[in-house]
Design a protein around this motif. Structure first.
Motif, PDB file in Angstrom:
ATOM      1  N   GLY A 161       2.241   2.692   3.993  1.00  0.00           N
ATOM      2  CA  GLY A 161       2.025   3.123   2.610  1.00  0.00           C
ATOM      3  C   GLY A 161       2.997   4.205   2.200  1.00  0.00           C
ATOM      4  N   THR A 167       4.227  10.756  -5.191  1.00  0.00           N
ATOM      5  CA  THR A 167       3.396   9.561  -5.353  1.00  0.00           C
ATOM      6  C   THR A 167       3.103   9.243  -6.815  1.00  0.00           C
ATOM      7  N   LEU A 172       4.302   5.006  -3.959  1.00  0.00           N
ATOM      8  CA  LEU A 172       4.307   5.127  -2.505  1.00  0.00           C
ATOM      9  C   LEU A 172       5.680   4.788  -1.936  1.00  0.00           C
ATOM     10  N   VAL A 174       6.073   2.395   0.159  1.00  0.00           N
ATOM     11  CA  VAL A 174       6.135   0.925   0.133  1.00  0.00           C
ATOM     12  C   VAL A 174       6.605   0.399  -1.218  1.00  0.00           C
ATOM     13  N   ASP A 175       6.329   1.147  -2.299  1.00  0.00           N
ATOM     14  CA  ASP A 175       6.730   0.701  -3.626  1.00  0.00           C
ATOM     15  C   ASP A 175       8.230   0.852  -3.843  1.00  0.00           C
ATOM     16  N   ARG A 205       4.888  -4.393   3.457  1.00  0.00           N
ATOM     17  CA  ARG A 205       4.662  -3.227   2.590  1.00  0.00           C
ATOM     18  C   ARG A 205       3.158  -2.942   2.452  1.00  0.00           C
ATOM     19  N   GLY A 206       2.618  -2.399   3.536  1.00  0.00           N
ATOM     20  CA  GLY A 206       1.200  -2.050   3.574  1.00  0.00           C
ATOM     21  C   GLY A 206       0.495  -2.615   4.788  1.00  0.00           C
ATOM     22  N   THR A 382       2.045  -5.557  -3.478  1.00  0.00           N
ATOM     23  CA  THR A 382       2.221  -5.227  -2.068  1.00  0.00           C
ATOM     24  C   THR A 382       0.911  -5.472  -1.348  1.00  0.00           C
ATOM     25  N   PHE A 384      -0.588  -3.106   0.315  1.00  0.00           N
ATOM     26  CA  PHE A 384      -1.350  -1.862   0.355  1.00  0.00           C
ATOM     27  C   PHE A 384      -2.723  -2.120  -0.249  1.00  0.00           C
ATOM     28  N   ARG A 387      -5.395   0.106  -5.288  1.00  0.00           N
ATOM     29  CA  ARG A 387      -4.520   0.706  -6.299  1.00  0.00           C
ATOM     30  C   ARG A 387      -5.273   1.420  -7.408  1.00  0.00           C
ATOM     31  N   TYR A 428      -6.817   3.997   4.342  1.00  0.00           N
ATOM     32  CA  TYR A 428      -5.362   4.050   4.456  1.00  0.00           C
ATOM     33  C   TYR A 428      -5.014   4.084   5.937  1.00  0.00           C
TER      34      TYR A 428
END
Length: 485
Positions: A161, A167, A172, A174-175, A205-206, A382, A384, A387, A428
């Motif tokens: 993450g 942030t 994140l 990953v974004d 990604r996550g 993603t 993750f 959200r 997380y």
């Protein structure tokens, strides 16, 4: 029966069974890095990870010298059946970067960081740390959204993450991943991005380290001023409830440029804040307009004037490493976390009461204000897990004396249990402790997302070679297509 004559030669003794030859010389010959075995010089150093509670004896630590060393190590693990751990920075609180009696693939030498200031991209090796990236990007006035402790490995942080001081402004870690170089369980090297291997790119990604060994990551970088408007507003124990209610009202409409993290702990002596627990509202503004930032912070001061404060522009490198000394290598660590959708009165009461009970140094808890750019990423973009969380609570221990293990882990567990009735349910993986991995997948990922991740796992790692993590088990008879080069 015939008697053996007295002068007959004695029958030859059976040969003494010889141990099988060691497989490690052949492994060492197949790579350009080094293989460190128990009893050899340096073994006791290279086997250790950040969490001092994770004290295990790997059968071998393989220190890769480059990406080409990865496939032979994976082949060795498959052939021998020994469990495999992949280590980037070794900072994972659950200790997933090592394994008792198995093979540790140490990527710590893969720390090259390349910055393209025109394209605003950064490519980092799988062993790079946050500090490596910050040192490389700061001269160009750029930053990658990362975490908050500079010794953390980028690979593990980003794949799980990546929550930190940017942030709300930029999402994140990953974004902000643009692509990844990955070695799959069968040794195949692939490049994953939105255009190439898109399903693998989504899962990385996550989904953590479940799908392969990431030898390099390319990130989007963002401009930052030379001095970032940042600081802490500090409240004493008698003010905790008032300050939290004020923060709840204030945080409802702060601009995306401002990311805040509330910390509750007994400060270390060098902070010169006394020996009582404090509530520190830390913040960083990801923009040039310091006057606008000051106006936003003043609104919180108007709602709840702090008992003390330190607010000033700071160099990004200084701000990013400000709490490094609080979490030294070898800290005994145990963490739990969950997300929250609001700061209602009951939850505030729990936080304030438990914070006041924390009269020792060695545990703390942070409340991360989410939303902003983090919340504008759609749930399916993603892997993750959550959200829509407005806040994320991380309860952590960072003590040094084994005699404190029972008490401090108990505090973390008890606070997590008391907070749970108010929780939004998000977990997380980067904040999950050593007793969480077996339950990670069903507790972290929603049904549809978990099914998609399990199908991907079946495609790229059907034998679950990469299981020393918060594991996603392979399943699904019809996995998505992953092309191998």
């Amino acid at each position: 029966m015939t008697d053996t004559p007295a002068d007959s030669p004695a029958a030859p003794a059976a040969p003494w069974p010889q141990p099988p030859p060691s497989p490690y010389p052949a492994l060492a010959a197949s790579i350009t890095g080094t293989v460190v075995l128990p009893g050899e010089p340096g073994y006791d150093t290279v086997r250790r990870v950040w969490n001092g509670m994770v004290d295990v004896q790997p059968a071998a630590v393989v220190r890769a010298a480059g990406a080409d060393d990865v496939a032979p190590v994976l082949a060795f693990a498959r052939r021998t059946g020994l469990p495999l751990a992949v280590r980037g920075g070794g900072h994972n609180v659950a200790g997933n970067g090592t394994v008792d009696g198995g093979i540790v693939l140490d990527l710590g030498a893969l720390r090259t960081v390349e910055v393209d200031p025109i394209a605003r991209t950064v490519t980092a090796g799988g062993g790079a740390t946050l500090g490596d990236i910050d040192l490389a990007t700061a001269p160009f006035g750029l930053a990658v959204p990362l975490g908050v402790v500079s010794g953390t490995g980028v690979g593990g942080l980003a794949l799980g993450g990546g929550v930190g001081w940017l942030t709300r402004a930029h999402g994140l870690s990953v974004d902000n991943i643009l692509s990844a170089d990955v070695v799959l369980a069968d040794g195949t090297q692939v490049h994953a991005s939105a255009e190439e291997q898109p399903e693998l790119f989504w899962g990385l990604r996550g989904g953590g380290g479940n799908f392969g060994v990431v030898t390099a990551l390319t990130f989007r970088a963002w401009p930052l001023p030379a001095a970032v408007y940042s600081g802490n507003l500090v409240y004493g124990p008698a003010r905790f409830e008032n300050a939290l209610h004020a923060f709840s009202a204030w945080s409802a409409d702060v601009p995306d440029e401002l990311t805040t993290i509330i910390s509750f702990l007994v400060p270390p002596p060098e902070w010169d804040q006394g020996n009582e627990p404090i509530m520190a509202v830390g913040f960083a503004w990801a923009g040039e307009d310091h006057q606008a930032a000051a106006a936003v912070v003043n609104r919180l001061r108007d709602l709840a004037a702090p008992d003390a404060e330190l607010v000033q522009p700071a160099a990004w490198l200084d701000w990013q490493s400000a709490v490094d000394d609080l979490f030294p290598h070898g800290s005994r660590a145990y963490w739990k976390n969950t997300s929250f959708n609001s700061l209602d009165a009951g939850f505030i009461d729990v936080l304030a009461r438990r914070a006041r009970e924390q009269t020792w140094r060695g545990t703390g808890f942070d409340l991360h204000h989410m939303g902003g750019a983090f919340g504008r990423v759609s749930e399916d973009t993603t892997s993750f897990p959550v959200r829509d969380a407005r806040y994320w609570l991380n309860i952590y221990g960072f003590w040094s004396d084994p005699a404190d293990d029972v008490h401090h882990t108990g505090f973390v567990r008890e606070l997590a249990a008391e907070a749970d009735p108010y929780a939004g349910g998000g977990q997380y993986v980067n904040f999950m402790g050593a007793d969480d991995p077996a339950l990670a997948a069903p507790s972290v990922y929603s049904g549809g997302k978990l099914a998609r991740l399990s199908a991907l796992k079946s495609a790229v790692d059907p034998q679950n070679l990469f299981r020393r993590n918060h594991n996603i088990a392979p399943s699904a008879p019809e996995p998505p297509s992953v092309q191998r080069q």
